[in-house]
Design a protein around this motif. Structure first.
Motif, PDB file in Angstrom:
ATOM      1  N   ASN A 171       5.444 -22.763  50.430  1.00 33.16           N
ATOM      2  CA  ASN A 171       5.717 -22.185  51.754  1.00 33.16           C
ATOM      3  C   ASN A 171       4.522 -22.249  52.672  1.00 33.16           C
ATOM      4  OD1 ASN A 171       8.201 -21.134  52.517  1.00 33.16           O
ATOM      5  ND2 ASN A 171       8.030 -19.512  50.979  1.00 33.16           N
ATOM      6  N   THR A 255       2.692 -15.640  49.529  1.00 27.73           N
ATOM      7  CA  THR A 255       3.940 -15.426  50.271  1.00 27.73           C
ATOM      8  C   THR A 255       4.699 -14.200  49.766  1.00 27.73           C
ATOM      9  OG1 THR A 255       4.189 -17.753  50.877  1.00 27.73           O
ATOM     10  CG2 THR A 255       6.203 -16.447  50.780  1.00 27.73           C
ATOM     11  N   ALA A 256       4.676 -13.981  48.450  1.00 27.48           N
ATOM     12  CA  ALA A 256       5.386 -12.816  47.902  1.00 27.48           C
ATOM     13  C   ALA A 256       4.853 -11.527  48.510  1.00 27.48           C
ATOM     14  CB  ALA A 256       5.262 -12.786  46.381  1.00 27.48           C
ATOM     15  N   ARG A 258       3.709 -11.133  51.537  1.00 22.10           N
ATOM     16  CA  ARG A 258       4.238 -10.967  52.905  1.00 22.10           C
ATOM     17  C   ARG A 258       5.672 -10.475  52.871  1.00 22.10           C
ATOM     18  NH1 ARG A 258       2.129 -15.683  56.754  1.00 22.10           N
ATOM     19  NH2 ARG A 258       3.527 -14.552  58.144  1.00 22.10           N
ATOM     20  N   VAL A 259       6.437 -11.023  51.942  1.00 23.44           N
ATOM     21  CA  VAL A 259       7.823 -10.572  51.788  1.00 23.44           C
ATOM     22  C   VAL A 259       7.817  -9.094  51.387  1.00 23.44           C
ATOM     23  CG1 VAL A 259       9.934 -10.870  50.441  1.00 23.44           C
ATOM     24  CG2 VAL A 259       8.646 -12.891  51.216  1.00 23.44           C
ATOM     25  N   THR A 262       7.005  -6.587  54.287  1.00 17.88           N
ATOM     26  CA  THR A 262       8.158  -6.245  55.135  1.00 17.88           C
ATOM     27  C   THR A 262       9.030  -5.194  54.439  1.00 17.88           C
ATOM     28  OG1 THR A 262       8.144  -8.370  56.242  1.00 17.88           O
ATOM     29  CG2 THR A 262      10.228  -7.176  56.255  1.00 17.88           C
ATOM     30  N   PHE A 336      13.522 -12.374  49.257  1.00 22.37           N
ATOM     31  CA  PHE A 336      13.616 -11.898  50.635  1.00 22.37           C
ATOM     32  C   PHE A 336      13.328 -10.396  50.654  1.00 22.37           C
ATOM     33  CE2 PHE A 336      16.248 -15.713  50.629  1.00 22.37           C
ATOM     34  CZ  PHE A 336      15.825 -16.361  51.785  1.00 22.37           C
ATOM     35  N   PRO A 337      12.942  -9.868  51.806  1.00 22.26           N
ATOM     36  CA  PRO A 337      12.653  -8.421  51.860  1.00 22.26           C
ATOM     37  C   PRO A 337      13.829  -7.582  51.375  1.00 22.26           C
ATOM     38  CG  PRO A 337      11.878  -9.501  53.850  1.00 22.26           C
ATOM     39  CD  PRO A 337      12.630 -10.542  53.075  1.00 22.26           C
TER      40      PRO A 337
ATOM     41  N   GLY B  60       5.377 -10.028  58.784  1.00 29.21           N
ATOM     42  CA  GLY B  60       5.284  -9.902  57.327  1.00 29.21           C
ATOM     43  C   GLY B  60       5.958 -11.107  56.706  1.00 29.21           C
ATOM     44  N   SER B  61       7.151 -10.910  56.216  1.00 32.22           N
ATOM     45  CA  SER B  61       7.866 -11.999  55.568  1.00 32.22           C
ATOM     46  C   SER B  61       8.187 -13.119  56.548  1.00 32.22           C
ATOM     47  CB  SER B  61       9.174 -11.476  54.973  1.00 32.22           C
ATOM     48  OG  SER B  61       9.910 -12.579  54.461  1.00 32.22           O
ATOM     49  N   LEU B  63      10.076 -15.403  55.574  1.00 30.32           N
ATOM     50  CA  LEU B  63      11.378 -15.825  55.046  1.00 30.32           C
ATOM     51  C   LEU B  63      12.438 -14.843  55.508  1.00 30.32           C
ATOM     52  CD1 LEU B  63      10.170 -16.549  51.413  1.00 30.32           C
ATOM     53  CD2 LEU B  63      10.500 -18.200  53.250  1.00 30.32           C
TER      54      LEU B  63
END
Lengths: 349, 178
Positions: A171, A255-256, A258-259, A262, A336-337, B60-61, B63
């Motif tokens: 990603n 990336t995990a 950031r998910v 959220t 996904f969040p 944040g995400s 995705l």
């Protein structure tokens, strides 16, 4: 400097050039290929060395040679390619030459697929090749951070004469985000006392990983371990979010993370006092900080794009101080969040 | 306000470029943006999509499972994203290729014959840009003038003669959505 929209792979490549990258050797593999393509375009114009090798095995051995010659050098690949490089990396670690490697992780095991994962955590942080060594492993979560950590990786590699790996999932390689890249710099080409530059008028130097006498190899290992202790003391990096008043914590990288962030914010909006801890250095892992955290909160949730690899380091740090749950996505499927929020709610009970 | 936009279509319909237009425009307006392409083993005739987030706050995400807005350029994309739209979301579908219409009452679904509109302007391959114009008119995600500036900066030399047409396509898309 201005913020520009950069693709992760290209930001890493440009940042390496600005850090003074002199020689690059690699072999194309998705989802990392734009990195190599960018350097293929730029490096000949800049009169620097770019070689597309015949394989990853050849590439890492060219990296070894160039590093032994004192060049600022890197390679990049993705998971199966990095597996192929492990023999060379072990030789490099033993020879104590500075090397930067970028792994844009994809689905595995095996040829897997080209989708993003974090499933190389064990291979990267625990050595990968044979023998006792750990590379420094840095895990960016944004394009900006990927550029910054790549820039810094060269300094760290030279400071400790070791391997520094920038570990990003597919990603981050493929994503475009605004970033302000570090300024180009001149590198200091002073003789550092170990590089092979031709022994005319001085004592010859030897760079090797072969020590037939066990006592000699023991000394090498003792030195490597000493350096590793220094790295563990000096180079731990992490970021904390909403942890000040937290009763619960999520731990995730790349990336995990950031998910997860959220999802953490959504949980906060529902009145759950939860925060996020994001390791940036995967080796050295922030054991001490996670240990502190595990005494402060009631439970931990680890989120990864793998079957639970960093989870083991979290358990090592936290011992049995508190319940630790895990949520992971495998095979290149992404979390996904709205997958993570119910896991936070489950942790809270 | 955070716009979470998915743009999806056959390879060659310009889904990824349309997403980049929005991302560049978001950046030009000083917002936080992310753009992620699907980069699977796509083949000609396969579906390509991207996710664009434009936000006033740090993202944040990157995705997104349930978009606040989507541009779907072909039937498989409609089938995939129509059920995933967030409540109150905006679904713009390319009615030139998509016969189906949304039965959902909790989203704003707008079928637009984007191929025909683009063809009237002189270049059928601008259907993606038409729908970006429509999206901007409905959601105010970025301003049309910003997109003009982005087009000027990013339309390659080879397609320079299409620059004015692209600007017109944005406006036709905006007009028909209003």
């Amino acid at each position: 400097m201005t913020r520009e929209l950069w693709k992760g792979n290209e930001a890493i490549a440009e940042s390496a050039l600005r850090a003074g990258l002199e020689a690059y050797f690699g072999y194309p593999i998705t989802p990392q290929t734009e990195l190599l393509e960018y350097l293929a375009r730029k490096m000949p114009e800049m009169k620097r060395v770019f070689i597309q090798a015949e394989s990853e095995v050849a590439a890492i051995n060219m990296v070894y040679g160039a590093a032994a010659g004192g060049a600022r050098v890197m390679s990049s690949s993705s998971s199966p390619g990095v597996s192929l490089m492990q023999e060379g990396l072990s030789y490099i670690a033993a020879s104590e030459v500075p090397v930067v490697l970028v792994d844009i992780m994809r689905g595995g095991p095996g040829l897997g697929n080209i989708a993003p994962t974090q499933a190389d955590y064990f291979q990267l942080t625990k050595g990968g090749g044979h023998g006792d060594y750990h590379p420094i492993v840095l895990a960016p979560a944004t394009v900006q951070e990927a550029a910054d950590l790549t820039y810094e990786a060269f300094d760290l590699a030279e400071k400790y004469r070791c391997i520094v790996i920038v570990a990003a999932d597919g990603n981050i390689g493929q994503m475009m985000e605004p970033a302000e890249l570090p300024a180009p710099r001149q590198i200091d080409k002073r003789d550092r006392g170990w590089e092979l530059t031709g022994a005319v008028g001085r004592e010859r130097r030897i760079i090797t990983s072969l020590y037939m006498q066990p006592e000699d190899l023991e000394q090498v290992n003792v030195r490597l371990q000493g350096k590793q202790k220094q790295i563990e003391q000096n180079e731990v990096r992490y970021q904390e979010y909403l942890l000040d008043d937290a009763e619960y914590a999520v731990i995730a990288f790349g990336t995990a993370a950031r998910v997860a962030l959220t999802a953490v914010k959504w949980a906060r909006a529902k009145g759950i006092r939860v925060g996020l801890f994001r390791p940036i250095s995967l080796f050295p892992f922030p054991y001490a900080r996670v240990a502190e955290l595990s005494k402060k909160v009631r439970a931990l949730l680890v989120v990864e794009m793998n079957a639970g690899q960093m989870l083991e380091d979290v358990r090592l740090a936290a011992r049995d101080a508190l319940p630790i749950s895990f949520f992971g996505k495998m095979g290149g499927t992404v979390p996904f969040p709205d997958d993570v929020l119910p896991e936070i709610e489950k942790m809270v009970g | 306000m955070q716009h979470e936009i998915i743009i999806s279509g056959f390879g060659g319909q310009g889904a990824l470029f349309a997403g980049q237009l929005l991302a560049y425009a978001g950046l030009a307006e000083g917002r936080h943006v992310t753009w992620i392409p699907s980069y699977g083993p796509e083949m000609r005739g396969g579906t390509a999509n991207c996710t664009v987030i434009i936000s006033d706050e740090e993202i944040g995400s990157p995705l997104v499972r349930r978009p606040t807005a989507a541009i779907v350029l072909n039937p498989p994309s409609f089938d995939r994203y129509e059920p995933l739209m967030q409540k109150g979301g905006v679904l713009l579908s390319n009615a030139s290729l998509i016969a189906a219409t949304s039965k959902r009452s909790d989203i704003r679904a707008l079928p637009i014959k984007a191929n025909e509109i683009a063809a009237e302007l002189g270049a059928a391959q601008m259907a993606n840009v038409v729908l970006v114009g429509s999206l901007v008119a409905i959601t105010d995600v970025v301003r049309l003038e910003t997109l003009d500036a982005v087009l000027e900066e990013h339309v390659s030399a080879r397609h320079r003669d299409k620059l004015e047409l692209n600007k017109q396509a944005l406006r036709r898309g905006a007009a028909i959505a209003q």
